[in-house]
Write an enzyme that holds these catalytic residues in place. Structure first.
Site, mmCIF file in Angstrom:
data_model
loop_
_atom_site.group_PDB
_atom_site.id
_atom_site.type_symbol
_atom_site.label_atom_id
_atom_site.label_comp_id
_atom_site.label_asym_id
_atom_site.label_seq_id
_atom_site.Cartn_x
_atom_site.Cartn_y
_atom_site.Cartn_z
ATOM 1 N N ARG A 15 0.853 -1.183 0.000
ATOM 2 C CA ARG A 15 0.000 0.000 0.000
ATOM 3 C C ARG A 15 0.888 1.231 0.000
ATOM 4 O O ARG A 15 1.728 1.381 0.894
ATOM 5 C CB ARG A 15 -0.887 0.002 1.262
ATOM 6 C CG ARG A 15 -2.140 0.846 1.187
ATOM 7 C CD ARG A 15 -3.222 0.218 0.332
ATOM 8 N NE ARG A 15 -3.710 -1.050 0.825
ATOM 9 C CZ ARG A 15 -4.737 -1.216 1.653
ATOM 10 N NH1 ARG A 15 -5.385 -0.155 2.091
ATOM 11 N NH2 ARG A 15 -5.139 -2.426 1.994
ATOM 12 N N SER A 103 -8.036 -0.370 -1.499
ATOM 13 C CA SER A 103 -9.236 -0.525 -0.683
ATOM 14 C C SER A 103 -9.899 0.827 -0.428
ATOM 15 O O SER A 103 -10.336 1.495 -1.340
ATOM 16 C CB SER A 103 -8.889 -1.244 0.621
ATOM 17 O OG SER A 103 -10.042 -1.524 1.370
ATOM 18 N N HIS A 104 -9.943 1.243 0.853
ATOM 19 C CA HIS A 104 -10.643 2.467 1.221
ATOM 20 C C HIS A 104 -9.716 3.679 1.281
ATOM 21 O O HIS A 104 -10.171 4.775 1.624
ATOM 22 C CB HIS A 104 -11.301 2.281 2.588
ATOM 23 C CG HIS A 104 -10.307 1.960 3.675
ATOM 24 N ND1 HIS A 104 -9.888 0.678 3.924
ATOM 25 C CD2 HIS A 104 -9.635 2.756 4.545
ATOM 26 C CE1 HIS A 104 -9.021 0.698 4.919
ATOM 27 N NE2 HIS A 104 -8.844 1.944 5.307
ATOM 28 N N LYS A 113 -2.858 -6.718 -3.278
ATOM 29 C CA LYS A 113 -3.157 -7.843 -2.397
ATOM 30 C C LYS A 113 -2.777 -9.116 -3.158
ATOM 31 O O LYS A 113 -3.273 -9.353 -4.263
ATOM 32 C CB LYS A 113 -4.637 -7.859 -2.020
ATOM 33 C CG LYS A 113 -5.062 -6.665 -1.170
ATOM 34 C CD LYS A 113 -6.531 -6.743 -0.790
ATOM 35 C CE LYS A 113 -6.940 -5.565 0.082
ATOM 36 N NZ LYS A 113 -8.378 -5.609 0.468
ATOM 37 N N ASP A 254 -16.919 -1.013 0.637
ATOM 38 C CA ASP A 254 -15.705 -0.210 0.582
ATOM 39 C C ASP A 254 -15.176 -0.194 -0.849
ATOM 40 O O ASP A 254 -15.806 -0.722 -1.768
ATOM 41 C CB ASP A 254 -14.672 -0.696 1.592
ATOM 42 C CG ASP A 254 -14.166 -2.104 1.312
ATOM 43 O OD1 ASP A 254 -14.751 -2.803 0.466
ATOM 44 O OD2 ASP A 254 -13.170 -2.510 1.950
ATOM 45 N N ASP A 256 -12.836 -1.619 -2.691
ATOM 46 C CA ASP A 256 -12.638 -2.836 -3.475
ATOM 47 C C ASP A 256 -13.738 -3.859 -3.230
ATOM 48 O O ASP A 256 -13.653 -4.993 -3.709
ATOM 49 C CB ASP A 256 -11.269 -3.439 -3.215
ATOM 50 C CG ASP A 256 -11.031 -3.813 -1.746
ATOM 51 O OD1 ASP A 256 -11.706 -3.233 -0.873
ATOM 52 O OD2 ASP A 256 -10.177 -4.664 -1.477
ATOM 53 N N ASP A 258 -14.730 -5.705 -0.839
ATOM 54 C CA ASP A 258 -14.594 -6.965 -0.107
ATOM 55 C C ASP A 258 -15.213 -6.871 1.285
ATOM 56 O O ASP A 258 -15.361 -7.885 1.966
ATOM 57 C CB ASP A 258 -13.132 -7.416 -0.026
ATOM 58 C CG ASP A 258 -12.234 -6.445 0.744
ATOM 59 O OD1 ASP A 258 -12.657 -5.301 0.999
ATOM 60 O OD2 ASP A 258 -11.098 -6.841 1.066
ATOM 61 N N ARG A 259 -15.587 -5.654 1.697
ATOM 62 C CA ARG A 259 -16.293 -5.479 2.973
ATOM 63 C C ARG A 259 -17.679 -4.911 2.713
ATOM 64 O O ARG A 259 -17.862 -4.099 1.801
ATOM 65 C CB ARG A 259 -15.532 -4.525 3.896
ATOM 66 C CG ARG A 259 -14.263 -5.088 4.469
ATOM 67 C CD ARG A 259 -13.677 -4.164 5.506
ATOM 68 N NE ARG A 259 -13.292 -2.878 4.942
ATOM 69 C CZ ARG A 259 -13.136 -1.765 5.654
ATOM 70 N NH1 ARG A 259 -13.389 -1.757 6.950
ATOM 71 N NH2 ARG A 259 -12.761 -0.650 5.071
ATOM 72 N N HIS A 345 -15.250 -7.884 7.599
ATOM 73 C CA HIS A 345 -14.736 -8.909 6.690
ATOM 74 C C HIS A 345 -15.401 -10.226 7.067
ATOM 75 O O HIS A 345 -15.406 -10.614 8.240
ATOM 76 C CB HIS A 345 -13.214 -9.046 6.829
ATOM 77 C CG HIS A 345 -12.433 -7.975 6.153
ATOM 78 N ND1 HIS A 345 -12.236 -7.945 4.789
ATOM 79 C CD2 HIS A 345 -11.793 -6.894 6.646
ATOM 80 C CE1 HIS A 345 -11.503 -6.892 4.472
ATOM 81 N NE2 HIS A 345 -11.224 -6.223 5.574
#
Length: 478
Positions: A15, A103-104, A113, A254, A256, A258-259, A345
């Site tokens: 990141r 992500s966020h 990732k 979020d 990407d 995934d949440r 998650h």
């Protein structure tokens, strides 16, 4: 002078800001290292690569793919996808993968990732440290990888329809009562996946759902709000829209996707712990019906209601540290049917033990739509206790502050349970008054994170304030 990769490759992923920290040259070096450290040793011939909507994504993917193909491996570029879409591709193709996303994080960031074949995690202790070390040597010029005699090829493949169909097969929503669902994609990848999974964009049959979209336009500059539903301010638009449209439920993803965070019909957030219990009970019931003994994983910040309810339903529960690599490792170790974290998650054995916000959302819709009561009433069943939420304190010496708290509570509550699985956890749950708290240090910032839960609000407030007073009492030694 090259960048120190330790500044952007942490415990779980890559990141950094683009291009000063994460440039195409860095991405190519990481691709070359990933091919040699992870993909080739496990016998892979192909690496799958995907990206979110950030403008820097295409150039970084191209560079990473150049590093991988130079090692002789093919690359399947699945293009725009959610992180769980990349995990799907990794599982379906049984190939290691790389998802380009921050992500966020704000627009200036991007990241990677990484996973092994079958969406198995690559973290600090499962290959990421070695990837970082080799990539650093490549960037510094200390190592020049030998190119393969025959370089690999890059091919493009869209997996969105296959991903949507796979999820639809896991949770049948065709028989639920009609539901109005507001979805806030935050200009992130939910705007790409929701129309395919919950709508008809992937050519699947229509569901009894009226989806009201918020910010479905893919835009990595996040013009409306950050794609981080963990921050209450980023839920306000969704909460208002749920009430305005008289919706049954609101979903926020979020960046990407995934949440997934859930809001009830009143616009009130439903805690991820309640969602963990709700989804966990559905998966436990399925396992018991098949004659199998179910195991569910939860991290140590989730509500005590999670193990209480799941164990009463016949499941075995396993408590673990915070962090997706720990959850995924325990999921595989125990062949757990489901796992949940306080950060929203949610992990599924049927999804290669990986996390997917979309599948969790589908379970919520199935549970809500299969009975007549509003979501607020349904969620209340899974939220018997009162939680503080996560509270951060900036401290000069996290170890000293933690020691003050440990000493004070050892003196005041000698019968309390104390463990250090992840930070300091003190539990006074088997006696009156009932409470527990966890205090753990951030891996990247001078912060201590506090979570408190109690049987009622007065107890929670007292414990919360007492611990914070000790944490923030600078200059005192334990």
């Amino acid at each position: 002078m090259t960048i120190d990769l330790a500044s952007i490759i942490k415990a779980y992923d890559v990141r950094g800001t683009v291009p000063d920290q994460l440039s195409p040259a860095v991405a190519e070096a990481i691709g070359a290292a990933f091919a040699r450290v992870v993909a080739l040793p496990e016998g892979a011939t192909t690496v799958v690569v995907g990206r979110d909507m950030r403008e820097s994504g295409p150039a970084l993917v191209e560079a990473f793919a150049a590093g991988v193909t130079a090692a002789g491996l093919d690359v399947v570029d699945v293009g725009l996808c959610s992180t769980d879409g990349l995990y799907f591709a990794s599982g379906r193709f049984e190939a290691p993968g790389a998802m380009f996303t921050a992500s966020h994080n704000p627009a200036a960031y991007n990241g990677i990732k990484l996973c092994r074949a079958g969406a198995r995690p690559v973290g600090q202790d499962t290959g990421l440290a070695e990837v970082r070390a080799l990539a650093q040597e490549i960037l510094d010029g200390a190592t020049t990888p030998e190119p393969a005699t025959t370089p690999g090829r890059v091919t493009a493949r869209d997996v969105l329809a296959d991903y949507a169909g796979f999820l639809r097969d896991l949770v049948d929503l065709s028989g639920v009562r009609p539901l109005r669902v507001v979805v806030d994609a935050g200009n992130g990848m939910g705007g790409h996946t929701v129309p395919a999974v919950l709508g008809t964009a992937a050519g699947l049959p229509a569901l009894p759902l009226e989806v009201v979209p918020l910010y479905f336009e893919l835009d990595g500059s996040f013009p409306n709000h950050e794609a981080n539903p963990l921050e209450p301010a980023n839920l306000r638009d969704l909460q208002a829209a749920v009430v305005e449209h008289g919706a049954d439920v609101g979903l926020a993803f979020d960046g990407d996707a995934d949440r997934c965070f859930v809001v009830d019909e009143r616009g009130e957030p439903v805690s991820p712990s309640a969602i963990t219990a709700l989804v966990g009970l559905r998966e436990v019931a399925k396992e018991l019906a098949a004659g199998r003994q179910p195991t569910v994983i939860h991290n140590l910040i989730t509500s005590r209601a999670v193990p209480d309810l799941l164990e009463c339903a016949g499941a075995r529960t396993v408590r673990t540290r915070v962090g997706h690599s720990f959850i995924k490792a325990r999921m595989a170790e125990h062949d757990a049917v489901f796992g949940g974290e306080h950060s929203a998650h949610y992990y599924f054995r049927d999804f290669w033990f990986a996390d997917t916000g979309m599948l969790a959302a589908m379970h919520v819709l199935a549970a809500l739509g299969s009975q007549p009561h509003p979501l607020s009433a349904l969620a209340e069943m899974y939220s018997p206790y009162v939680a503080s939420g996560e509270i951060n304190s900036t401290v000069a010496d996290a170890a000293a502050a933690t020691a003050r708290v440990r000493q004070a509570y050892a003196s005041a509550y000698p019968g309390a349970e104390v463990d250090e699985l992840d930070g300091l956890t003190v539990a006074h749950w088997d006696a009156h008054p009932q409470w527990w708290f966890n205090l753990r240090a951030s891996n990247t910032e001078p912060l201590l994170r506090l979570n408190v839960e109690a049987a009622d609000e007065d107890i929670m407030i007292k414990v919360r304030d007492d611990v914070l007073s000790l944490v923030r009492e600078e200059g005192r030694t334990a």
